[in-house]
Design a protein around this motif. Structure first.
Motif, PDB file in Angstrom:
ATOM      1  N   LEU A  15      19.219  47.205  50.993  1.00 22.60           N
ATOM      2  CA  LEU A  15      18.394  47.939  50.624  1.00 22.60           C
ATOM      3  C   LEU A  15      18.594  48.371  49.346  1.00 22.60           C
ATOM      4  O   LEU A  15      19.732  48.596  48.822  1.00 22.60           O
ATOM      5  CB  LEU A  15      18.234  49.145  51.652  1.00 22.60           C
ATOM      6  N   PRO A  16      17.412  48.523  48.424  1.00 26.30           N
ATOM      7  CA  PRO A  16      17.898  49.204  46.995  1.00 26.30           C
ATOM      8  C   PRO A  16      18.389  50.763  46.987  1.00 26.30           C
ATOM      9  O   PRO A  16      18.050  51.336  47.904  1.00 26.30           O
ATOM     10  CB  PRO A  16      16.567  49.143  46.447  1.00 26.30           C
ATOM     11  N   SER A  17      19.164  50.862  46.114  1.00 27.71           N
ATOM     12  CA  SER A  17      19.742  52.193  45.955  1.00 27.71           C
ATOM     13  C   SER A  17      18.549  53.219  45.345  1.00 27.71           C
ATOM     14  O   SER A  17      18.294  53.040  44.359  1.00 27.71           O
ATOM     15  CB  SER A  17      20.944  52.293  45.175  1.00 27.71           C
ATOM     16  N   SER A  18      18.167  54.116  46.218  1.00 24.99           N
ATOM     17  CA  SER A  18      17.341  55.020  46.009  1.00 24.99           C
ATOM     18  C   SER A  18      17.702  56.315  46.770  1.00 24.99           C
ATOM     19  O   SER A  18      18.198  56.615  47.553  1.00 24.99           O
ATOM     20  CB  SER A  18      15.841  54.430  46.400  1.00 24.99           C
ATOM     21  N   GLU A  19      16.617  57.258  46.197  1.00 28.75           N
ATOM     22  CA  GLU A  19      16.991  58.774  46.716  1.00 28.75           C
ATOM     23  C   GLU A  19      16.666  58.741  48.165  1.00 28.75           C
ATOM     24  O   GLU A  19      17.214  59.331  49.071  1.00 28.75           O
ATOM     25  CB  GLU A  19      15.980  59.831  45.908  1.00 28.75           C
ATOM     26  N   GLN A  20      15.563  57.935  48.631  1.00 32.12           N
ATOM     27  CA  GLN A  20      15.031  57.867  49.912  1.00 32.12           C
ATOM     28  C   GLN A  20      16.249  57.168  50.849  1.00 32.12           C
ATOM     29  O   GLN A  20      16.344  57.527  51.928  1.00 32.12           O
ATOM     30  CB  GLN A  20      13.833  57.357  49.999  1.00 32.12           C
ATOM     31  N   THR A  21      16.516  56.026  50.316  1.00 29.98           N
ATOM     32  CA  THR A  21      17.634  55.309  51.047  1.00 29.98           C
ATOM     33  C   THR A  21      18.972  56.153  51.437  1.00 29.98           C
ATOM     34  O   THR A  21      19.363  56.181  52.587  1.00 29.98           O
ATOM     35  CB  THR A  21      18.097  53.947  50.156  1.00 29.98           C
ATOM     36  N   VAL A  22      19.236  56.913  50.382  1.00 29.76           N
ATOM     37  CA  VAL A  22      20.523  57.602  50.477  1.00 29.76           C
ATOM     38  C   VAL A  22      20.090  58.887  51.523  1.00 29.76           C
ATOM     39  O   VAL A  22      21.201  59.174  52.187  1.00 29.76           O
ATOM     40  CB  VAL A  22      21.074  58.423  49.196  1.00 29.76           C
ATOM     41  N   LYS A  23      19.148  59.600  51.439  1.00 30.91           N
ATOM     42  CA  LYS A  23      18.816  60.278  52.315  1.00 30.91           C
ATOM     43  C   LYS A  23      18.851  59.907  53.870  1.00 30.91           C
ATOM     44  O   LYS A  23      19.227  60.622  54.652  1.00 30.91           O
ATOM     45  CB  LYS A  23      17.385  61.204  52.216  1.00 30.91           C
ATOM     46  N   VAL A  24      17.976  58.658  53.912  1.00 31.78           N
ATOM     47  CA  VAL A  24      17.987  58.111  55.406  1.00 31.78           C
ATOM     48  C   VAL A  24      19.276  57.744  55.840  1.00 31.78           C
ATOM     49  O   VAL A  24      19.720  58.214  56.879  1.00 31.78           O
ATOM     50  CB  VAL A  24      17.121  56.855  55.244  1.00 31.78           C
ATOM     51  N   LYS A  25      20.414  57.293  55.072  1.00 30.65           N
ATOM     52  CA  LYS A  25      21.764  56.827  55.376  1.00 30.65           C
ATOM     53  C   LYS A  25      22.368  58.218  55.825  1.00 30.65           C
ATOM     54  O   LYS A  25      22.977  57.827  56.699  1.00 30.65           O
ATOM     55  CB  LYS A  25      22.529  55.916  54.295  1.00 30.65           C
ATOM     56  N   GLU A  26      22.444  59.185  55.094  1.00 31.76           N
ATOM     57  CA  GLU A  26      22.986  60.445  55.248  1.00 31.76           C
ATOM     58  C   GLU A  26      22.842  60.820  56.388  1.00 31.76           C
ATOM     59  O   GLU A  26      23.513  61.333  57.421  1.00 31.76           O
ATOM     60  CB  GLU A  26      22.954  61.376  54.390  1.00 31.76           C
ATOM     61  N   GLU A  27      21.373  61.023  56.907  1.00 32.40           N
ATOM     62  CA  GLU A  27      20.874  61.381  58.108  1.00 32.40           C
ATOM     63  C   GLU A  27      21.283  60.417  59.315  1.00 32.40           C
ATOM     64  O   GLU A  27      21.737  61.241  60.358  1.00 32.40           O
ATOM     65  CB  GLU A  27      19.182  61.407  58.049  1.00 32.40           C
ATOM     66  N   ILE A  28      21.103  59.383  59.312  1.00 27.48           N
ATOM     67  CA  ILE A  28      21.750  58.529  60.378  1.00 27.48           C
ATOM     68  C   ILE A  28      23.302  58.656  60.397  1.00 27.48           C
ATOM     69  O   ILE A  28      23.664  58.585  61.582  1.00 27.48           O
ATOM     70  CB  ILE A  28      21.505  56.710  60.062  1.00 27.48           C
ATOM     71  N   THR A  29      23.911  58.530  59.394  1.00 26.28           N
ATOM     72  CA  THR A  29      25.434  58.977  59.577  1.00 26.28           C
ATOM     73  C   THR A  29      25.768  60.202  60.191  1.00 26.28           C
ATOM     74  O   THR A  29      26.709  60.277  61.335  1.00 26.28           O
ATOM     75  CB  THR A  29      26.203  58.889  58.206  1.00 26.28           C
ATOM     76  N   ARG A  30      25.116  61.219  59.843  1.00 34.90           N
ATOM     77  CA  ARG A  30      25.219  62.660  60.603  1.00 34.90           C
ATOM     78  C   ARG A  30      24.995  62.643  62.235  1.00 34.90           C
ATOM     79  O   ARG A  30      25.554  62.970  62.836  1.00 34.90           O
ATOM     80  CB  ARG A  30      24.507  63.662  59.965  1.00 34.90           C
ATOM     81  N   ASP A  31      23.959  61.866  62.354  1.00 34.04           N
ATOM     82  CA  ASP A  31      23.360  61.673  63.844  1.00 34.04           C
ATOM     83  C   ASP A  31      24.431  60.838  64.675  1.00 34.04           C
ATOM     84  O   ASP A  31      24.768  61.249  65.717  1.00 34.04           O
ATOM     85  CB  ASP A  31      21.947  61.054  63.967  1.00 34.04           C
ATOM     86  N   LEU A  32      24.935  59.855  64.037  1.00 34.33           N
ATOM     87  CA  LEU A  32      25.767  58.750  64.822  1.00 34.33           C
ATOM     88  C   LEU A  32      27.148  59.478  64.856  1.00 34.33           C
ATOM     89  O   LEU A  32      27.679  59.576  65.826  1.00 34.33           O
ATOM     90  CB  LEU A  32      26.111  57.526  64.072  1.00 34.33           C
TER      91      LEU A  32
END
Length: 140
Positions: A15-32
């Protein structure tokens, strides 16, 4: 948790590095990480908890579709590998044709074009290997 972060980094590398990608990744990391913590509280070891969370999470294709990213973003590396492979085939064919012409025009009694042709043929072979590796990485 390090293994979990490595797993997520691998999933998000296309995935390209964007603000949306970073937010989604952080949210998934937190949930996991929360799921791992819950499983550890239930009595599982950290390794078992991480393994279970990774297996249950699966892949990220559905999340990629929901992120409104252009479809060609996911296959860009693979398409570039395909273009490189095509270019290497055409380029090596033209170079080999030039060497064959030079051989038969200047020294028709000695056949020496085989040696540079063999060396030149390694270029498309290496590109084929690279393309094949990209396909296998995509399957993992």
């Amino acid at each position: 948790m390090k293994r979990l972060n490595m797993y997520l980094d691998k999933l998000f590398e296309d995935l390209p590095s964007s603000e949306q990608t970073v937010k989604v990744k952080e949210e998934i990391t937190r949930d996991l990480e929360e799921k791992v913590a819950d499983l550890i509280e239930e009595g599982k070891t950290e390794e078992d908890a991480v393994n279970k969370v990774i297996v249950e999470f699966g892949d990220i294709e559905e999340i990629k579709r929901e992120m409104d990213l252009p479809q060609n973003t996911f296959n860009r590396k693979r398409e570039l590998a395909r273009i490189n492979f095509s270019f290497s085939i055409w380029g090596s064919a033209l170079i080999i044709a030039l060497v064959v012409f030079i051989n038969f025009y200047y020294t028709p009694h000695i056949i020496w074009f085989i040696y540079p042709a063999f060396a030149i043929s390694w270029w498309p072979l290496s590109m084929f290997y690279h393309l094949r590796r990209k396909r296998l990485e995509k399957e993992l």
